[in-house]
Design a protein around this motif. Sequence first.
Motif, short mmCIF file in Angstrom:
data_model
loop_
_atom_site.label_atom_id
_atom_site.label_comp_id
_atom_site.label_asym_id
_atom_site.label_seq_id
_atom_site.Cartn_x
_atom_site.Cartn_y
_atom_site.Cartn_z
N ILE A 11 -15.35 1.45 16.17
CA ILE A 11 -13.77 0.30 16.10
C ILE A 11 -13.54 -0.82 15.22
N ALA A 12 -14.69 -1.56 14.38
CA ALA A 12 -14.40 -1.97 12.99
C ALA A 12 -14.27 -1.32 12.03
N GLY A 13 -15.12 -0.35 12.16
CA GLY A 13 -15.41 0.36 11.07
C GLY A 13 -13.21 1.68 10.98
N LEU A 14 -13.40 1.79 11.71
CA LEU A 14 -12.03 2.34 12.22
C LEU A 14 -10.90 1.13 11.38
N LEU A 15 -10.73 -0.05 11.97
CA LEU A 15 -9.95 -1.06 11.84
C LEU A 15 -9.87 -1.40 10.14
N LEU A 16 -10.80 -1.10 9.66
CA LEU A 16 -11.27 -1.40 7.92
C LEU A 16 -10.74 -0.10 7.05
N PHE A 17 -10.83 0.94 7.71
CA PHE A 17 -10.55 1.80 7.19
C PHE A 17 -8.45 2.28 7.64
N MET A 18 -8.25 2.14 8.97
CA MET A 18 -6.50 1.46 9.01
C MET A 18 -6.25 0.11 7.71
N ILE A 19 -7.23 -0.82 7.45
CA ILE A 19 -6.27 -1.69 6.13
C ILE A 19 -6.52 -1.13 5.35
N GLY A 20 -7.33 0.02 4.92
CA GLY A 20 -7.64 0.58 3.71
C GLY A 20 -6.28 1.23 3.07
N LEU A 21 -5.92 1.98 4.87
CA LEU A 21 -4.51 3.23 4.54
C LEU A 21 -3.17 1.95 4.53
N PHE A 24 -1.11 3.08 1.08
CA PHE A 24 -1.26 4.39 1.14
C PHE A 24 0.22 4.89 2.10
N THR A 25 0.32 3.76 3.33
CA THR A 25 1.12 4.17 4.68
C THR A 25 1.54 2.99 5.54
N SER A 26 2.66 3.45 6.26
CA SER A 26 2.84 1.88 6.78
C SER A 26 2.11 2.00 7.37
N PRO A 27 1.88 0.36 8.38
CA PRO A 27 0.84 0.10 9.39
C PRO A 27 1.15 0.97 10.44
N ILE A 28 2.27 1.62 10.77
CA ILE A 28 2.63 2.60 12.22
C ILE A 28 1.67 3.21 12.13
N TYR A 29 2.15 4.35 10.71
CA TYR A 29 1.42 5.88 10.60
C TYR A 29 -0.53 5.42 10.15
N ALA A 30 -0.82 4.40 9.69
CA ALA A 30 -2.24 3.90 9.82
C ALA A 30 -2.70 3.93 11.00
N ALA A 31 -1.34 3.08 12.02
CA ALA A 31 -2.58 2.70 13.38
C ALA A 31 -2.35 4.47 13.89
N ILE A 32 -1.75 5.08 13.87
CA ILE A 32 -1.44 6.50 14.54
C ILE A 32 -2.71 7.69 13.60
N ILE A 33 -3.15 7.24 12.39
CA ILE A 33 -4.04 7.83 12.37
C ILE A 33 -5.21 7.93 12.70
N VAL A 34 -5.66 6.24 12.60
CA VAL A 34 -6.75 5.89 13.18
C VAL A 34 -7.06 6.13 14.95
N SER A 35 -5.97 5.58 15.49
CA SER A 35 -6.02 5.75 16.96
C SER A 35 -6.19 7.15 17.18
N LEU A 36 -6.05 8.41 16.37
CA LEU A 36 -6.37 9.99 16.24
C LEU A 36 -7.43 9.66 16.18
N MET A 37 -8.16 9.81 14.58
CA MET A 37 -9.23 9.29 14.87
C MET A 37 -10.19 9.12 16.29
N TYR A 38 -10.42 7.84 16.67
CA TYR A 38 -11.11 7.55 17.56
C TYR A 38 -10.93 7.90 18.95
N VAL A 39 -9.64 8.26 19.30
CA VAL A 39 -9.81 9.62 20.28
C VAL A 39 -10.23 10.90 20.20
N GLY A 40 -10.30 11.34 18.98
CA GLY A 40 -11.29 12.71 18.33
C GLY A 40 -13.15 12.57 18.60
#
Length: 77
Positions: A11-21, A24-40
């Motif tokens: 979770i910490a790594g994905l949150l850092l990845f989201m901050i890094g996104l 390049f993207t809006s926060p909503i899209y970054a949160a969606i991408i990170v959520s899909l990555m977590y579930v995957g």
Amino acid sequence: MKFERREIILIAGLLLFMIGLFPFTSPIYAAIIVSLMYVGIKVYVEKRKQLIQKDTGDGICMECGSKIHQKKCPNCG
């Protein structure tokens, strides 16, 4: 829901990845991408655990390393 140490690290790594996104993207899209990555990742790990459990069956012999059938090792007896 029980969190283990490795899940907190994930979770910490994905949150850092989201901050890094964010640049390049809006926060909503970054949160969606990170959520899909977590579930995957969670689905992949669960499938992998099931595959390993299926392969080991009752366990693995400590002497020869083969799969144990009916509480006995087929090689060691």
